[in-house]
Design a protein around this motif. Structure first.
Motif, mmCIF file in Angstrom:
data_model
loop_
_atom_site.group_PDB
_atom_site.id
_atom_site.type_symbol
_atom_site.label_atom_id
_atom_site.label_comp_id
_atom_site.label_asym_id
_atom_site.label_seq_id
_atom_site.Cartn_x
_atom_site.Cartn_y
_atom_site.Cartn_z
ATOM 1 N N GLY A 56 -0.809 15.877 17.912
ATOM 2 C CA GLY A 56 -0.212 14.883 18.716
ATOM 3 C C GLY A 56 1.217 14.572 18.381
ATOM 4 N N LEU A 155 -4.363 13.394 32.651
ATOM 5 C CA LEU A 155 -3.743 14.348 31.555
ATOM 6 C C LEU A 155 -3.245 15.568 32.050
ATOM 7 C CD1 LEU A 155 -5.863 13.130 28.483
ATOM 8 C CD2 LEU A 155 -3.406 12.458 28.981
ATOM 9 N N GLU A 414 -4.959 4.788 29.905
ATOM 10 C CA GLU A 414 -4.998 4.635 28.487
ATOM 11 C C GLU A 414 -5.019 3.242 27.842
ATOM 12 O OE1 GLU A 414 -2.202 7.048 26.048
ATOM 13 O OE2 GLU A 414 -3.350 8.611 26.788
ATOM 14 N N GLY C 42 -1.011 5.713 18.789
ATOM 15 C CA GLY C 42 -1.160 6.510 20.052
ATOM 16 C C GLY C 42 -2.600 6.562 20.672
ATOM 17 N N SER C 43 -3.045 7.479 21.344
ATOM 18 C CA SER C 43 -4.292 7.613 21.787
ATOM 19 C C SER C 43 -4.556 9.197 21.836
ATOM 20 C CB SER C 43 -4.473 7.160 23.293
ATOM 21 O OG SER C 43 -3.663 7.936 24.215
ATOM 22 N N LEU C 44 -6.134 9.514 22.029
ATOM 23 C CA LEU C 44 -6.591 10.472 22.009
ATOM 24 C C LEU C 44 -6.054 11.485 22.897
ATOM 25 C CD1 LEU C 44 -8.449 12.621 20.309
ATOM 26 C CD2 LEU C 44 -10.375 11.623 22.216
ATOM 27 N N GLY C 45 -5.771 11.009 24.024
ATOM 28 C CA GLY C 45 -5.192 11.739 25.427
ATOM 29 C C GLY C 45 -3.737 12.075 25.144
ATOM 30 N N SER C 46 -3.027 11.272 24.569
ATOM 31 C CA SER C 46 -1.593 11.611 24.641
ATOM 32 C C SER C 46 -1.022 12.035 23.174
ATOM 33 C CB SER C 46 -0.585 10.288 25.095
ATOM 34 O OG SER C 46 -1.145 9.313 24.451
ATOM 35 N N GLY C 47 -1.996 11.971 22.331
ATOM 36 C CA GLY C 47 -1.830 12.277 20.764
ATOM 37 C C GLY C 47 -1.282 10.876 20.084
ATOM 38 N N TYR C 48 -1.192 11.458 18.707
ATOM 39 C CA TYR C 48 -0.902 10.124 17.725
ATOM 40 C C TYR C 48 0.407 10.592 17.111
ATOM 41 C CZ TYR C 48 -5.716 8.556 18.465
ATOM 42 O OH TYR C 48 -6.785 8.260 19.207
ATOM 43 N N ASN C 251 -12.482 6.375 19.939
ATOM 44 C CA ASN C 251 -11.542 7.248 19.597
ATOM 45 C C ASN C 251 -10.330 6.688 19.172
ATOM 46 O OD1 ASN C 251 -13.524 9.212 20.272
ATOM 47 N ND2 ASN C 251 -12.248 10.223 21.727
#
Lengths: 430, 390, 285
Positions: A56, A155, A414, C42-48, C251
Motif C-alpha cells: 500500500g 478501484l 471507501e 488507509g483502506s484495503l482498497g487504496s492501500g495503507y 478489514n
C-alpha cells in the motif's frame, strides 16, 4: 483452509442425514463463516494484512493498468483458472462436477476449479496486493458478491467485456431483474452466478401473529414480546440495508444521515436481540432459540424440508436481493476462456443442473421447466419430489412480483464503508 | 485391658494391619518402657515401619489397640497423638526456612511467639546448628537436615519420638557420628525413642532393647546381649551376626545343661534354659567363641569341660585383627571361626588348608534352637516380594 | 570445525539458535509488523500508509473501554472458577488417583481430542432454548418457558471455563504430584489438622502450579472471542470479538492491530501486578 468448513458440514450432515444440503449456506458471505472458521480464516487475512503495508505504501491508491481495453472476441487459450466458493457448483460424491466436465467437452478448455473463496473480504485481501501492483492474480474468473463488484470496479480491478457479443446466452436467458444492475451498469464487468434474498423468517410455533412487515422486527411494542428470541445478521451490509428498507429508504440512495438513523433504530432494537448471526441463524431458527430473525432464502428453503411450518417473509417494505457474480480480475491471462464459461452456464440445461444442486435463486427462468422435466424423468419418487420442490419454490424461482419488491445493497465508497462499519460496530458490539 | 503400667510409654495390644490380602503386622503385642531406646529390627517387609506408623497414627490398625502413656489412641489421627516422628527422608518443608520448620508444631499448638523463639533457638543449639534458622532446607547437607528433622520433632516434647530409619540416607562415617549424637540427645532429654532400622549393628549399638521382626510378628525381643548370646530362632541367630548351626538330637537333659549328639556321635553340651521338650535341635555357636587346636596323635582334650569337634580346614583368610577359617566337620557341615591374632602374625604357621583341626568352645557359649522352625531361604524370598507393601 | 574447537565456550549458545530464529521469525517479526500496521492509515482498497498515528492507541482504549474491562472481568472470573473447579480435581487425581491416575488424566485432556470449535458449537446444540435439555425441563414445567442459558454472560463464562479447564488441571496436577506425601504426614505429625496441613504445606507447595495454571487460563480467556461469539450476545462482546471483526469484517487492519497491542500490554500489566501480589504474599507467610 477447508477443514473447518468440512467440520461444520459434517455437523450439519449428522443433523440432517440423507438430505441434499444447501452448500452455500455454510459459508455465505463474510460474517459467521469467518468467525466459525476462526483460526482457519484469520490466517490469510492476517497474511494479507502483513503484505498490505508495504504494498500500500509504495503503490498507494493509484489505479493499476490504465488500459481500458475491452476483453473478448478472441480465441480461447484452452485453460481457465476459476475461483469459486466451496460447494457452489454441482458435484458428485467424488467432488467431480458434471457441469465442468461438459464445459471441457464442449469447448476443449481445461478448468482449474479452485474453491478458494470463503468470504468476500478475506478473498479480496488475498488478491489485492497483486491487483494493486498491476500483476496477474492467477485467476481468470471469480465469483464475488455485488457490493465487492462495485468496490473493485471503482478501484479499476475488473476487466471490461461486451456482454452482448461475448455472453449472448446471458442476454437471451437471464431474468430481466439481472440486467443492468446498480453496482455494474450494463453488465460490462459481471454476470450473475447465483443470487439470494436477505429477508426475514419466523417460526409460527413460537409466534402467534402472521409476520408481514419489517415493523414486526423493529417496533419495540411488538418485539418486546419476543425479547431474546430475535435474530439479526452480523453482516453489516445485510442488516444496515434491510433496516434502511424499514425506514422507507431505498438503499441505493441512502446517505450517511440515513445510515445514522438506521444505527439508532438498531440500537433501540438491540436490547431485545438475542444475537447477530451468520450462517448459524438457521440453527437458531431450527432449534427454537430464535422466533423471528433476518434470514437468507436458500437456508429457509433447506430448513423447510425438516420443518415445513417455517416461513420466509418478503416484507411489505421489501427485501435485499444479493447477487454473486462471475467477474474477470484485471490482468487475467485467459479472459476468453472466462467469457466462454459465463456463456456456457447461461444455457437453461446447465443452469438447471447447477440450481438442482445449490438451491439458490437461479438467474435463468427457463431452468424451471428443465427441472420439472427432470422431475418427470426421475427414476425414483424421492428425487422427483425433491426436484419438484426446487422447481416450485418461490425461493429458487421467485415471481416477478417478489423480485419487483427487492433492492440491491448500496455500493459504498471507501469513506462510506468506514462510516457504516463504525456505525454498525456500535450496534453489534456495543 | 485398659491403661498400662505406669512405667510403660507405648503399648500395642494384639495389633493387626492388613493391606488387602497382605498382612503387614500380625497380632502383635508390645510394651515399651518410659525413657527406653527401643528398636524395631528386621528385613524390609517385616512390618517394622507399619508398626511404627500405627503408633504415629499414619496408619490405622485393622484390629487391636494402641496406647500412648495411659491413653488409648487407637483410631486417633496423627495430629492428636503425643508422638512425633523423624522421617526416613526427613520430610522437611522445602518452602519454609529452618526456623519455621522447627516452629511448625509449636505454631499449630498456639504457643506464644516469644516462647517459640526461645524454644526453637534452644533446640537448634541442642542439635548444634544454632545459626541456621534462616536457611532453607535445600541449603543444608544431609546430616544437617537430619538434625533439623530431629529438632523439629523434639521441640514439641512428645512423650515418644518415632524414628523411621533416620540414618539410612547418610554415609557410613556420618552415620556412626549421628548414632552417638542420637544417644547423647536421648540421654539429655530422656524421651522414649522408638527406632526402626534394618541395620543390626545400628540397633545393637544404640538400643536398650530390640524387637526382631519377621513376617509381621516379633521373632524375639530382648536386650542386644540376650539376642546375640541366646537367639531363640534360626532367623534371629542368622540376622544378628554370624552363627554356626549343627543338627543334633537331645540325648540327656540335665538341670543346667543338656547333652546332644551329632550324627557322627560327637557329644556336645549346651545350657538347658529356654528349651522345651524338643528332641531334634540345632546347636549354635558364634564364630568368635571357637578356638582352633591342631590335632596331635596323642589327642588329649585340651579342656575336659569344653565342647570338642573335629574337622578339616577348607580355607584360611587373614583379615588383620583376626583370621577367619572355614572348617568342615565329618557330616559335611561348614563352620566359620574367627581366631584373634593374639600370638600369631601374618600367615598362620600351623594351620594350612586341608589340615585336620579340633574346634573347642565352652558349653555356656552354646545356644540351642528347635530344628523345625521353617526354611529361612523361603521366608527371605517372600519378604523380598512383599517389600513394596511396607 | 577448527574454529569451533578453539571457541568451545560458544557451543552452548549455538543450541539457542534454532529456538531463537524460530521466535524471531514467528514472534518478533509479526509483532513488529503488527506495530507497524497499527501506525498506518488507509483502506484495503487504496492501500495503507505509515503515518505514525500514535493517537490510535488512546482512541482505541477510549472507544472500546467497555469491552476491555469486560474481557478482563471475564478473564478474572474464569481464572477463579477454573481454579475452584480444577484444584480439587487435580488434588484428587494426584493424591487419591492411585492406579487410575493415568486414566483420569486422559479423561481430563479428552476434550482436546475434538476441535475447540466443535465442542463449543455442541454446547449450542445442547443448551438451545428448546433443545434437548432446556426443552425437556420446560416441558416438565421445571423451567419458565422464557428461561435461557445461551446469549447470557453466564453462558460465555461457563464456556470459557469449560474450554480452559484442562489447561488448569494439568499444571496443578504436575505441581501437586511432585509434593512428597510424607510432607503432609509430617504436618499431621506436627499437630496440623487436615485443613491446616493443606493450608500450610500443600497449598504453598503447589503455588508454582497455581501460578502457571492461572496464567494459562487468564491469558487465553481474556483474548478469547469464540465463546462470546457462539454463546454470547451483544452484551457479552469481548475485546477479541472486536479485534476479530475489525480484522476480518471491516478489514480495518490498523485499528485491529492497535487493539491487539493494547490487549497484549494490558495482559502483561495484569500479570506483572499479579506476580507482585503473589510474591508479596509468599513473603508474608
Amino acid at each position: 483452509m477447508h477443514d473447518e468448513s468440512s467440520i461444520e458440514r459434517a455437523i450439519a450432515r449428522a443433523l440432517r442425514p440423507g438430505r441434499r444440503l444447501s452448500r452455500r449456506r455454510f459459508l455465505r458471505d463474510s460474517g459467521r463463516g469467518a468467525i466459525v472458521a476462526g483460526s482457519a480464516l484469520s490466517l490469510p487475512a492476517i497474511l494479507a494484512a502483513c503484505g498490505i503495508g508495504p504494498a500500500g505504501s509504495t503503490a498507494g491508491s493509484a489505479a493499476p493498468s490504465a488500459s481500458n481495453k475491452v476483453v473478448g472476441g478472441g480465441e480461447p487459450a484452452g485453460t481457465l483458472n476459476f475461483a469459486n466458493w466451496p460447494l457452489y457448483i454441482d458435484q458428485d460424491d467424488n467432488g467431480k462436477s458434471e457441469t465442468l466436465r461438459m464445459f471441457t467437452e464442449a469447448t476443449g478448455i481445461e478448468v482449474n476449479y479452485d474453491e478458494k473463496i470463503e468470504d468476500n473480504q478475506s478473498f479480496f485481501g488475498i488478491i489485492q496486493p497483486a491487483l494493486a501492483a498491476g500483476e496477474d492474480t492467477g485467476y481468470d474468473l471469480m465469483v464475488i458478491t455485488d457490493w465487492l463488484v462495485g468496490n473493485m470496479l471503482r478501484l479499476g480491478f475488473l476487466e471490461e467485456f461486451d456482454v452482448a457479443t461475448s455472453v449472448p446466452n446471458f442476454v437471451a436467458n437471464a431474468a430481466p431483474k439481472y440486467h443492468d444492475p446498480v453496482y455494474d451498469p450494463d453488465n460490462r464487468h459481471s454476470v450473475p452466478w447465483q443470487s439470494g434474498l436477505t429477508a426475514m423468517a419466523y417460526n409460527p410455533a413460537l409466534v402467534s401473529e402472521e409476520i408481514t412487515s419489517l415493523k414486526q422486527l423493529f417496533d419495540p411494542a411488538f418485539i418486546e414480546k419476543y425479547s431474546g428470541k430475535i435474530g439479526m445478521f452480523t453482516e453489516m451490509r445485510d442488516t444496515m440495508n434491510l433496516t434502511l428498507l424499514y425506514l422507507g429508504v431505498d438503499p441505493a440512495k441512502a446517505t450517511v444521515a440515513d445510515a445514522e438513523r438506521a444505527r439508532d433504530v438498531l440500537m433501540a432494537q438491540a436490547p431485545y436481540v438475542r444475537g447477530y448471526y451468520g450462517n448459524d441463524f438457521a440453527q437458531g431458527l431450527a432449534d427454537g432459540s430464535l422466533a423471528i430473525t433476518m434470514a437468507w432464502s436458500g437456508d429457509i428453503f433447506q430448513l423447510q424440508f425438516d420443518n415445513p411450518d417455517l416461513k420466509l417473509v418478503v416484507p411489505e417494505e421489501g427485501a435485499i436481493l444479493w447477487v454473486d457474480n462471475m467477474t474477470i480480475p484485471k490482468g487475467a491471462q485467459h479472459p476468453n476462456d472466462a467469457l466462454a464459461m459465463m456463456d456456457f452456464v447461461y444455457q437453461p440445461e446447465i443452469a438447471a443442473q447447477i440450481t438442482e444442486y445449490v438451491n439458490y435463486i437461479c438467474p435463468v427462468p427457463a431452468a424451471q421447466e428443465v427441472i420439472r422435466q427432470h422431475a418427470e424423468e426421475a427414476d425414483n419418487q424421492d428425487d422427483a419430489d425433491y426436484l419438484n420442490a426446487v422447481a416450485d419454490s418461490e425461493l429458487v424461482f421467485p415471481s416477478e412480483d417478489m423480485l419487483s419488491r427487492t433492492y440491491s445493497y448500496k455500493v459504498l465508497d471507501e469513506d462510506e464503508e468506514r462510516q457504516w462499519n463504525e456505525l454498525f460496530g456500535e450496534v453489534v458490539q456495543g | 485391658m485398659v491403661g498400662s503400667a505406669p512405667n510403660t510409654d507405648v503399648r500395642l495390644d494384639r495389633v493387626t494391619k492388613r493391606f488387602g490380602d497382605f498382612t503387614a503386622v500380625d497380632d502383635l503385642s508390645l510394651e515399651i518402657r518410659q525413657g527406653e531406646f527401643f528398636s524395631l529390627l528386621g528385613p524390609s517387609g517385616c512390618g517394622k515401619t507399619t508398626t511404627l506408623r500405627m503408633i504415629g497414627g499414619f496408619e490405622q490398625v485393622t484390629a487391636g489397640s494402641v496406647f500412648i502413656g495411659e491413653r488409648e489412641v487407637t483410631g486417633l489421627p496423627a495430629f492428636r497423638r503425643d508422638a512425633n516422628t523423624v522421617f526416613q527422608s526427613y520430610a522437611l518443608f522445602p518452602h519454609l526456612d529452618v526456623f519455621e520448620n522447627v516452629a511448625f508444631g509449636l505454631r499449630r499448638r498456639k504457643v506464644s511467639t516469644d516462647d517459640i523463639r526461645q524454644q526453637v533457638e534452644g533446640m537448634l543449639k541442642l542439635v548444634e546448628l544454632p545459626d541456621y534458622g534462616r536457611r532453607k532446607p535445600s541449603q543444608l547437607s544431609g546430616g544437617q537436615q537430619q538434625r533439623i528433622a530431629l529438632a523439629r520433632a523434639l521441640v514439641n516434647h512428645p512423650r515418644v519420638l518415632l524414628l523411621d530409619e533416620p540414618l539410612g540416607a547418610l554415609d557410613l562415617k556420618l552415620r556412626k557420628q549421628m548414632q552417638v549424637e542420637l544417644k547423647r540427645i536421648q540421654g539429655e532429654i530422656g524421651i522414649t525413642f522408638i527406632f526402626v532400622t534394618h541395620d543390626q549393628d545400628e540397633a545393637m549399638t544404640m538400643s536398650d532393647r530390640i524387637a526382631v521382626m519377621r513376617n509381621g510378628r516379633i521373632e524375639q525381643l530382648g536386650t542386644p546381649e540376650q539376642l546375640y548370646e541366646t537367639p531363640r530362632t534360626e532367623f534371629v541367630a542368622g540376622f544378628l551376626g554370624v552363627s554356626n548351626l549343627l543338627d543334633a538330637e537331645v540325648a540327656v537333659r540335665g538341670e543346667r545343661f543338656i547333652e546332644a549328639h551329632l550324627s557322627d556321635g560327637t557329644r556336645l553340651r549346651a545350657p538347658a534354659d529356654g528349651l522345651d521338650g524338643t528332641r531334634l535341635v540345632r546347636i549354635g555357636v558364634r564364630p568368635e567363641k571357637l578356638r582352633v587346636l591342631p590335632v596331635t596323635d596323642a589327642a588329649e582334650p585340651h579342656d575336659s569341660d569344653s565342647n570338642l569337634l573335629e574337622g578339616t580346614v577348607l580355607d584360611a583368610s587373614y583379615i588383620g585383627v583376626s583370621t577367619q577359617y572355614l572348617v568342615e566337620t565329618a557330616d559335611g557341615t561348614r563352620l566359620t571361626v574367627y581366631a584373634q591374632n593374639l600370638e600369631t602374625s601374618g600367615a598362620n604357621e600351623g594351620l594350612a588348608d586341608g589340615q585336620r583341626v579340633r574346634l573347642a568352645w565352652k558349653p555356656q557359649h552354646t545356644f540351642v534352637i528347635a530344628r523345625n522352625t521353617g526354611d529361612e531361604g523361603d521366608d527371605q524370598a517372600k519378604e523380598d516380594e512383599t517389600k513394596d507393601h511396607a | 570445525m577448527g574454529w569451533l574447537r578453539r571457541h568451545r565456550s560458544i557451543i552452548p549458545y549455538l543450541f539457542l539458535l534454532p529456538g531463537g530464529l524460530w521466535l524471531i521469525v514467528f514472534f518478533v517479526l509479526p509483532l513488529l509488523t503488527t506495530l507497524s500496521v497499527s501506525l498506518q492509515e488507509g483502506s484495503l482498497g487504496s492501500g495503507y500508509r505509515l503515518t505514525f498515528n500514535f493517537a490510535i492507541f488512546p482512541e482505541s482504549i477510549m472507544r472500546w473501554n467497555e469491552q476491555f474491562v469486560r474481557s478482563l472481568q471475564y478473564g478474572l472470573i474464569v481464572t477463579i472458577l477454573t481454579m475452584l473447579i480444577g484444584y480439587p480435581m487435580a488434588y484428587t487425581i494426584a493424591f487419591r488417583g492411585g492406579r487410575y491416575k493415568s486414566a483420569l488424566l486422559l479423561l481430563v485432556i479428552m476434550p482436546f481430542f475434538t476441535s475447540f470449535i466443535i465442542r463449543t458449537i455442541s454446547w449450542k446444540f445442547i443448551l438451545a432454548d428448546e433443545g434437548f435439555v432446556l426443552g425437556t425441563l420446560k416441558d416438565w414445567g421445571v423451567l419458565d418457558p422464557s428461561f435461557r442459558l445461551l446469549a447470557t454472560p453466564m453462558a460465555v463464562i461457563s464456556g470459557i471455563t469449560y474450554n480452559f479447564l484442562p489447561f488448569v488441571v494439568l499444571p496443578l496436577y504436575v505441581a501437586l504430584e511432585r509434593i512428597d506425601p510424607k510432607l503432609i504426614e509430617a504436618a499431621n505429625d506436627l499437630y496440623a489438622t487436615r485443613r491446616q496441613a493443606f493450608l500450610k504445606v500443600t497449598l504453598p507447595l503447589s503455588m508454582p502450579g497455581v501460578f502457571a495454571a492461572s496464567l494459562l487460563s487468564f491469558i487465553p480467556a481474556v483474548g478469547d472471542y469464540l465463546n462470546a461469539e457462539l454463546l454470547g450476545s451483544r452484551q457479552t462482546t469481548m475485546i477479541g470479538n472486536v479485534i476479530q471483526r475489525l480484522f476480518l469484517v471491516n478489514n480495518d487492519y490498523p485499528q485491529a492491530s492497535a487493539l491487539s497491542l493494547v490487549l497484549m500490554v494490558g495482559i502483561l500489566v495484569s500479570i506483572f501486578i499479579y506476580m507482585r501480589v503473589l510474591r508479596g504474599q509468599e513473603l508474608g507467610t
